[in-house]
Design a protein around this motif. Structure first.
Motif, PDB file in Angstrom:
ATOM      1  N   GLU A   1      -4.275   1.389  -5.771  1.00  0.00           N
ATOM      2  CA  GLU A   1      -2.960   0.999  -5.268  1.00  0.00           C
ATOM      3  C   GLU A   1      -3.030  -0.481  -4.902  1.00  0.00           C
TER       4      GLU A   1
ATOM      5  N   LYS B   1      -1.276  12.081  -0.925  1.00  0.00           N
ATOM      6  CA  LYS B   1      -2.501  11.473  -0.427  1.00  0.00           C
ATOM      7  C   LYS B   1      -3.124  12.385   0.615  1.00  0.00           C
TER       8      LYS B   1
ATOM      9  N   HIS C   1      -6.064  -0.686  -2.412  1.00  0.00           N
ATOM     10  CA  HIS C   1      -6.616   0.576  -1.905  1.00  0.00           C
ATOM     11  C   HIS C   1      -7.191   1.364  -3.071  1.00  0.00           C
TER      12      HIS C   1
ATOM     13  N   ASP D   1     -13.014   5.726  -0.332  1.00  0.00           N
ATOM     14  CA  ASP D   1     -11.680   5.415   0.175  1.00  0.00           C
ATOM     15  C   ASP D   1     -11.784   4.063   0.876  1.00  0.00           C
TER      16      ASP D   1
ATOM     17  N   THR E   1      -9.336   4.784  -4.248  1.00  0.00           N
ATOM     18  CA  THR E   1      -9.818   6.117  -3.871  1.00  0.00           C
ATOM     19  C   THR E   1     -10.443   6.782  -5.091  1.00  0.00           C
TER      20      THR E   1
ATOM     21  N   ASN F   1      -3.307  -5.718  -0.130  1.00  0.00           N
ATOM     22  CA  ASN F   1      -4.464  -4.899   0.180  1.00  0.00           C
ATOM     23  C   ASN F   1      -4.607  -3.896  -0.956  1.00  0.00           C
TER      24      ASN F   1
ATOM     25  N   THR G   1     -10.459  -0.325   1.132  1.00  0.00           N
ATOM     26  CA  THR G   1      -9.381  -1.298   0.955  1.00  0.00           C
ATOM     27  C   THR G   1      -9.984  -2.695   0.871  1.00  0.00           C
TER      28      THR G   1
END
Length: 602
Positions: free
Chosen positions: A227, A337, A252, A259, A254, A250, A261
């Motif tokens: 993301e 999520k 992100h 997980d 996963t 930022n 950032t």
């Protein structure tokens, strides 16, 4: 121009000529060189000639033509302005000077420098002399500033701006970074200003563009999700390259047991590589999701696989794609999520509206999946050759290359080392035939190393017991730079080299206990410079050379490693997230028609 105004424009200079001739002939008559009758005949002939020829004496404020046009370009050095006629789409260039009147839409005087490409203006000019008499920003023109939700369709000659629909007359003037561009150059996420008259769009100005993001050392992240702020959300695939609106985000990421950032800054038309080698997977955590869905017979697919929702569904922490399908209901696509041990997700599906025989079916716009176009047909990218081709951020191969035809709007990105990466937005139709695209050749980068972060050249450091040594090199096409540091107990040594085409620079430092030594070289075409420092206990020395085309000068610099982060971008959001009970987050992925461009590819 109405007849009255034209007649008035002609009469003013004619009267002036008649008055001058009257004075001259009267003087000649008084002197006895011309009779009164002859003087009247001369004046009559001049007046008759003026009216027959339509000649207009060039005075400030006089003109013989007027137009409503769009500014393409203003060259203040040459004193010229290039305009596009809004009716014909043809371009023409006029000269201007201090006698040319320039006004804003309210009729107030302004400087020519205050006008810009894309402005819609009313102009008057002398056609034969191609000279601008006056220009005013059109008070009939409308403007939408910094638009994020829009869609241009050059095949149907239509434009959507928010919920409003406009027509595209001719080819609108498109301005990006002060230069002329095309609608194909605009991709989803670009922020634009749109100007027009009535129901037509005549110009588009790109206010905020896009850049590119790649991941390196991401082998163990395949199948995970990335993301980029609210601008991009996508599954991580091999060799992918994301088209991202310019700004700071930022990022992100996963994946299984991951997980994290990371900050990143995207600049227009620049490529950023994000190194994720420092991300170490942990023991995967999982949460249990309880689904409540109407209708109860709906099928749920998580990441492409059907799941049994009669009991809690266990999912790894991170982002997952959910699809709900049921006969007679609209398909629901969402991102969920998972971040807690337990969460509830409630889904209510909308029934498909079936028109009655007396009702006229409403026209709807739908996203067509790949399987709705026969896989027997392909899209071919045949030029430029030997470039990497990406389809909607996914790597497909090196051109010439082909891929399965899928109807809809797509972003095609072309990349090659040493060249500026370029993206185009195209629309593939549903015709049962192959489609071939040929694009312009990529433009060489001004500095071949300028588009990637973490550029590196060769450094060699040797240090021991409490010492520190650092090297920084920046080199471009045809250049070479090298650093060699040797330091011991408590010493520090730093080298910095910057060289460009055809140049070379070298630094050599040798320092011992408690000493420091610094060298900095900057060289350009055909030049070379070198520094050598030998220091002993407690001493310090500094050398700096900067040379170009055989010259030399002295400067100081120090080396450092930089990473960029931190601006804010206002861009289209392709996903929304809302909090649900138990800490789970459910998000809806919406297809936003932002920046979609239709092209026939010819």
């Amino acid at each position: 121009m109405d007849e009255k105004r034209k007649r008035s424009a002609i009469m003013k200079p004619v009267l002036l000529v008649v008055a001058i001739l009257f004075v001259l002939t009267a003087g000649l008559a008084v002197a006895g060189l011309m009779s009164g009758k002859q003087s009247q005949e001369v004046i009559g002939e001049v007046v008759e000639e003026e009216y027959q020829s339509g000649f207009v004496i060039d005075e400030p404020g006089t003109y013989d033509s007027e137009d409503t046009a769009v500014i393409k370009e203003i060259d203040q050095v040459a004193g010229t302005i290039t305009l596009m006629n809004i009716e014909t789409g043809k371009y023409y260039t006029l000269t201007y000077d201090g006698t040319s009147m320039v006004k804003d839409k309210y009729g107030n005087l302004m400087a020519m420098s205050q006008a810009a490409g894309g402005d819609i203006v009313d102009v008057t000019f002398l056609k034969n002399k191609k000279s601008l008499t006056s220009m005013q920003l059109s008070n009939s023109a409308w403007s939408f500033e910094h638009v994020e939700k829009y869609n241009f369709n050059t095949l149907s000659k239509g434009a959507e701006v928010g919920s409003a629909v406009y027509s595209l007359q001719n080819n609108p003037v498109v301005i990006s970074e002060g230069r002329q561009a095309t609608l194909e150059d605009i991709v989803q996420g670009d922020v634009v200003s749109i100007r027009g008259l009535g129901n037509s769009v005549y110009s588009v100005i790109v206010e905020s563009g896009h850049g590119y993001l790649r991941l390196s050392n991401d082998e163990y992240l395949k199948g995970g999700w990335i993301e980029v702020g609210q601008a991009v959300i996508q599954e991580i695939t091999e060799d992918m390259m994301l088209v991202v609106p310019e700004g700071s985000y930022n990022v992100h990421i996963t994946a299984g047991g991951i997980d994290v950032t990371k900050p990143v800054t995207i600049q227009r038309n620049q490529e950023v590589t994000l190194d994720v080698s420092d991300i170490k997977p942990e023991e995967p955590k999982a949460g249990r999701i309880i689904f409540t869905i109407k209708p109860s017979n709906a099928k749920i697919f998580i990441d492409g696989e059907e799941v049994d929702i009669s009991k809690p569904v266990e999912l790894e922490y991170g982002l997952h794609q959910l699809v709900a399908e049921a006969e007679g209901y609209e398909t629901v696509t969402q991102f969920i999520k998972v971040g807690e041990a337990m969460a509830n997700v409630n889904i209510t599906m909308d029934e498909v509206v079936v028109p009655t025989p007396t009702q006229k079916p409403e026209e709807t716009t739908t996203t067509v999946s790949a399987n709705e176009v026969s896989s027997d047909y392909k899209v071919y990218i045949d030029s430029p050759s030997d470039v990497e081709v990406y389809l909607d951020n996914i790597y497909v191969g090196v051109s010439p290359v082909s891929f399965k035809k899928e109807e809809g709007t797509h972003t095609i990105t072309l990349r090659k080392n040493g060249y500026v990466t370029k993206s185009y937005t195209v629309q593939v139709d549903d015709a049962k035939k192959d489609v071939t695209y040929s694009f312009s050749a990529l433009v060489k980068e001004a500095n071949s190393a300028s588009t990637a972060t973490n550029n590196s050249s060769s450094n060699s450091n040797s240090s021991s017991s409490g010492s520190s040594s650092s090297n920084s090199n920046s080199s471009s096409s045809g250049s070479s730079s090298s650093n060699s540091n040797s330091s011991s107990s408590g010493s520090s040594s730093s080298n910095s080299n910057s060289s460009s085409s055809g140049s070379s620079s070298s630094n050599s430092n040798s320092s011992s206990s408690g000493s420091s030594s610094s060298n900095s070289n900057s060289c350009s075409s055909g030049s070379s410079s070198s520094n050598s420092n030998n220091n002993s206990s407690g001493s310090s020395s500094s050398n700096s050379n900067s040379s170009s085309s055989g010259s030399s000068s002295s400067n100081n610099s120090s080396s450092s490693n930089n990473s960029s982060s931190g601006t804010v971008s206002g861009n289209n959001s392709s996903s929304d997230k809302t909090q649900v009970s138990g800490g789970g987050i459910i998000g809806t992925q919406e297809e936003i028609k932002g920046g979609g461009i239709v092209s026939d590819g010819k």
